[in-house]
Scaffold this motif. Structure first.
Motif, PDB file in Angstrom:
ATOM      1  N   SER A   6       0.866  -1.184   0.000  1.00 32.23           N
ATOM      2  CA  SER A   6       0.000   0.000   0.000  1.00 32.23           C
ATOM      3  C   SER A   6       0.902   1.232   0.000  1.00 32.23           C
ATOM      4  N   ALA A   7       0.806   2.034  -1.075  1.00 31.13           N
ATOM      5  CA  ALA A   7       1.736   3.148  -1.254  1.00 31.13           C
ATOM      6  C   ALA A   7       1.003   4.490  -1.276  1.00 31.13           C
ATOM      7  N   TYR A   8       1.652   5.510  -0.717  1.00 32.92           N
ATOM      8  CA  TYR A   8       1.116   6.871  -0.736  1.00 32.92           C
ATOM      9  C   TYR A   8       2.273   7.810  -1.040  1.00 32.92           C
ATOM     10  N   ALA A   9       2.358   8.221  -2.301  1.00 32.60           N
ATOM     11  CA  ALA A   9       3.470   9.063  -2.738  1.00 32.60           C
ATOM     12  C   ALA A   9       3.300  10.492  -2.249  1.00 32.60           C
ATOM     13  N   PRO A  10       4.397  11.240  -2.074  1.00 33.24           N
ATOM     14  CA  PRO A  10       4.316  12.645  -1.669  1.00 33.24           C
ATOM     15  C   PRO A  10       3.550  13.461  -2.706  1.00 33.24           C
ATOM     16  N   GLN A  11       2.879  14.512  -2.238  1.00 38.15           N
ATOM     17  CA  GLN A  11       2.109  15.361  -3.129  1.00 38.15           C
ATOM     18  C   GLN A  11       3.024  16.138  -4.073  1.00 38.15           C
ATOM     19  N   VAL A  12       2.428  16.635  -5.148  1.00 38.03           N
ATOM     20  CA  VAL A  12       3.193  17.307  -6.196  1.00 38.03           C
ATOM     21  C   VAL A  12       3.986  18.490  -5.652  1.00 38.03           C
ATOM     22  N   GLY A  13       3.413  19.235  -4.711  1.00 39.59           N
ATOM     23  CA  GLY A  13       4.054  20.451  -4.228  1.00 39.59           C
ATOM     24  C   GLY A  13       5.194  20.244  -3.253  1.00 39.59           C
ATOM     25  N   LEU A  14       5.423  19.028  -2.804  1.00 38.39           N
ATOM     26  CA  LEU A  14       6.491  18.773  -1.824  1.00 38.39           C
ATOM     27  C   LEU A  14       7.857  18.745  -2.505  1.00 38.39           C
ATOM     28  N   GLY A  15       8.925  18.801  -1.700  1.00 41.28           N
ATOM     29  CA  GLY A  15      10.282  18.877  -2.224  1.00 41.28           C
ATOM     30  C   GLY A  15      10.726  17.603  -2.918  1.00 41.28           C
ATOM     31  N   ASN A  47       0.122   9.871  -6.771  1.00 39.26           N
ATOM     32  CA  ASN A  47       0.173  11.319  -7.008  1.00 39.26           C
ATOM     33  C   ASN A  47       0.862  11.689  -8.325  1.00 39.26           C
ATOM     34  N   GLY A  48       0.419  11.064  -9.402  1.00 40.04           N
ATOM     35  CA  GLY A  48       0.959  11.393 -10.716  1.00 40.04           C
ATOM     36  C   GLY A  48      -0.061  11.092 -11.799  1.00 40.04           C
ATOM     37  N   TYR A  66      -6.036   8.303 -18.327  1.00 42.14           N
ATOM     38  CA  TYR A  66      -6.883   9.507 -18.270  1.00 42.14           C
ATOM     39  C   TYR A  66      -6.003  10.727 -18.014  1.00 42.14           C
ATOM     40  N   GLY A  67      -6.305  11.822 -18.708  1.00 39.32           N
ATOM     41  CA  GLY A  67      -5.628  13.081 -18.447  1.00 39.32           C
ATOM     42  C   GLY A  67      -4.332  13.251 -19.203  1.00 39.32           C
ATOM     43  N   THR A 101     -10.017   8.621 -10.475  1.00 39.11           N
ATOM     44  CA  THR A 101      -9.906   8.137  -9.089  1.00 39.11           C
ATOM     45  C   THR A 101      -9.989   9.262  -8.064  1.00 39.11           C
ATOM     46  N   TYR A 102      -9.895  10.507  -8.512  1.00 39.38           N
ATOM     47  CA  TYR A 102      -9.916  11.650  -7.584  1.00 39.38           C
ATOM     48  C   TYR A 102     -10.831  12.723  -8.157  1.00 39.38           C
ATOM     49  N   HIS A 103     -11.812  13.131  -7.360  1.00 37.85           N
ATOM     50  CA  HIS A 103     -12.781  14.146  -7.790  1.00 37.85           C
ATOM     51  C   HIS A 103     -12.923  15.198  -6.695  1.00 37.85           C
ATOM     52  N   SER A 104     -12.690  16.454  -7.076  1.00 34.09           N
ATOM     53  CA  SER A 104     -12.830  17.567  -6.140  1.00 34.09           C
ATOM     54  C   SER A 104     -13.363  18.775  -6.907  1.00 34.09           C
ATOM     55  N   GLY A 105     -14.641  19.065  -6.715  1.00 39.37           N
ATOM     56  CA  GLY A 105     -15.271  20.173  -7.442  1.00 39.37           C
ATOM     57  C   GLY A 105     -15.276  19.895  -8.929  1.00 39.37           C
ATOM     58  N   ASP A 106     -14.623  20.778  -9.694  1.00 38.38           N
ATOM     59  CA  ASP A 106     -14.515  20.580 -11.141  1.00 38.38           C
ATOM     60  C   ASP A 106     -13.205  19.905 -11.538  1.00 38.38           C
ATOM     61  N   HIS A 107     -12.470  19.429 -10.556  1.00 40.28           N
ATOM     62  CA  HIS A 107     -11.143  18.863 -10.810  1.00 40.28           C
ATOM     63  C   HIS A 107     -11.223  17.337 -10.762  1.00 40.28           C
ATOM     64  N   ASP A 108     -11.010  16.696 -11.919  1.00 41.07           N
ATOM     65  CA  ASP A 108     -11.025  15.237 -12.019  1.00 41.07           C
ATOM     66  C   ASP A 108      -9.654  14.754 -12.492  1.00 41.07           C
ATOM     67  N   THR A 109      -9.073  13.804 -11.770  1.00 45.85           N
ATOM     68  CA  THR A 109      -7.767  13.261 -12.147  1.00 45.85           C
ATOM     69  C   THR A 109      -7.696  11.766 -11.857  1.00 45.85           C
ATOM     70  N   GLN A 110      -6.650  11.186 -12.344  1.00 45.56           N
ATOM     71  CA  GLN A 110      -6.351   9.780 -12.060  1.00 45.56           C
ATOM     72  C   GLN A 110      -4.981   9.726 -11.386  1.00 45.56           C
ATOM     73  N   ILE A 111      -4.987   9.463 -10.088  1.00 45.52           N
ATOM     74  CA  ILE A 111      -3.733   9.434  -9.344  1.00 45.52           C
ATOM     75  C   ILE A 111      -3.565   8.143  -8.533  1.00 45.52           C
ATOM     76  N   ASP A 112      -4.592   7.301  -8.530  1.00 46.48           N
ATOM     77  CA  ASP A 112      -4.522   6.023  -7.815  1.00 46.48           C
ATOM     78  C   ASP A 112      -4.334   4.902  -8.832  1.00 46.48           C
ATOM     79  N   TYR A 113      -3.423   3.982  -8.530  1.00 41.87           N
ATOM     80  CA  TYR A 113      -3.066   2.957  -9.514  1.00 41.87           C
ATOM     81  C   TYR A 113      -2.884   1.593  -8.865  1.00 41.87           C
TER      82      TYR A 113
END
Length: 229
Positions: A6-15, A47-48, A66-67, A101-113
Motif C-alpha cells: 500500500s503506497a502513498y506518494a508525496p504530493q506534487v508540491g512537496l520537495g 500522485n501522478g 486519463y488526463g 480516481t480523484y474528484h474535487s469540485g470541477d477537478h477530475d484526475t487519475q492518481i490512484d493505480y
C-alpha cells in the motif's frame, strides 16, 4: 504467497528530496519481494498523471489512461519498467467515470493505480473505479479483479524406502554375507592409512548395494507397497 504494498506518494508540491526518498524506499521494498518470487500487487495514491496514451511506455501502459502526463506521472511508468511491472488501470478500456480516481469540485484526475508484475497481467480480469463509492474524502474506490489459483496440497505422504531385513535368512542371508565380504576385502587389503570416516562411508555403500541385490526394498504401506529388486 502474495505481497501487497500500500503506497502513498508525496504530493506534487512537496520537495524533490521527499519524493526521491519515497521512490527509493518503494524500490527497495519491491526488490525484497522479488527475491521470494511471489506475486506482487502495488496499490495506492502515487500522485501522478500517467496520461491517456502510452506515449513511449507501451510495455507498461495499455493506452487506456486519463488526463495529461506530468513529471510525477512519468516517474510511475519508468518505475514500472525498471521492475518489469505494468499499470493495470491502463489495460482495460473504460468510460471516464471508471478511470477517474480523484474528484474535487470541477477537478477530475487519475492518481490512484494498481501495479502487478507483467507475467501476472494475464490473470487480471478487470480494474476499474466505482464512482458511487467514496473511499477517502475525494478519492474513489479502485478495485482490481484478479484470478488467483490456489495450488492443491498433495495428499501423498513422502515415504522412505524400507529394507525387508526379515528376509535376511537362509540363502538370502548367505548371499548377503558373501556380497558384503567381496566388497569389503579389497578395501581393507588395499588401505595403507586409517581413515575411519571414509572406511565407514564405503562400508555403508557396500551394504546398500548388497541389500539391493539380495533383499527387497519396498515403498509405501505394508498392504500397498511396491517391491523393488
Amino acid at each position: 504467497m502474495i505481497s501487497v504494498i500500500s503506497a502513498y506518494a508525496p504530493q506534487v508540491g512537496l520537495g524533490e528530496a521527499k519524493k526521491k526518498r519515497f521512490w527509493d524506499s518503494l524500490d527497495n521494498l519491491v526488490r525484497e519481494c522479488s527475491m521470494t518470487h511471489q506475486q506482487l500487487i502495488i496499490a495506492g495514491d502515487l500522485n501522478g498523471h500517467t496520461r491517456a496514451e502510452a506515449d513511449g511506455f507501451s510495455s507498461v501502459h495499455g493506452g487506456f489512461g486519463y488526463g495529461v502526463r506530468n513529471e510525477e506521472g512519468r516517474t510511475i511508468p519508468e518505475f514500472a519498467a525498471a521492475h518489469d511491472l505494468v499499470v493495470v488501470n491502463s489495460f482495460f478500456k473504460k468510460r471516464d467515470a471508471h478511470l477517474i480516481t480523484y474528484h474535487s469540485g470541477d477537478h477530475d484526475t487519475q492518481i490512484d493505480y494498481m501495479l502487478v508484475r507483467r507475467g501476472d497481467l494475464r490473470v487480471c480480469k478487470d480494474c476499474k473505479v466505482f464512482p458511487g463509492e467514496v473511499c477517502f474524502f475525494q478519492h474513489r474506490l479502485l478495485a482490481l479483479d484478479i484470478n488467483i489459483k490456489r495450488r492443491p496440497r498433495s495428499t501423498k505422504m513422502a515415504v522412505k524406502p524400507r529394507i525387508l531385513w526379515k528376509n535376511l535368512h537362509g540363502e538370502a542371508a548367505e548371499a548377503f554375507r558373501t556380497r558384503v565380504t567381496m566388497g569389503v576385502t579389497p578395501e581393507v587389503g588395499g588401505r595403507t592409512t586409517t581413515d575411519a570416516k571414509k572406511m565407514w562411508n564405503r562400508l555403508e555403500n557396500i551394504i546398500r548395494e548388497a541389500v539391493k541385490e539380495t533383499l527387497r526394498v519396498v515403498v509405501g504401506a505394508s498392504r500397498t507397497h511396491i517391491g523393488r529388486r
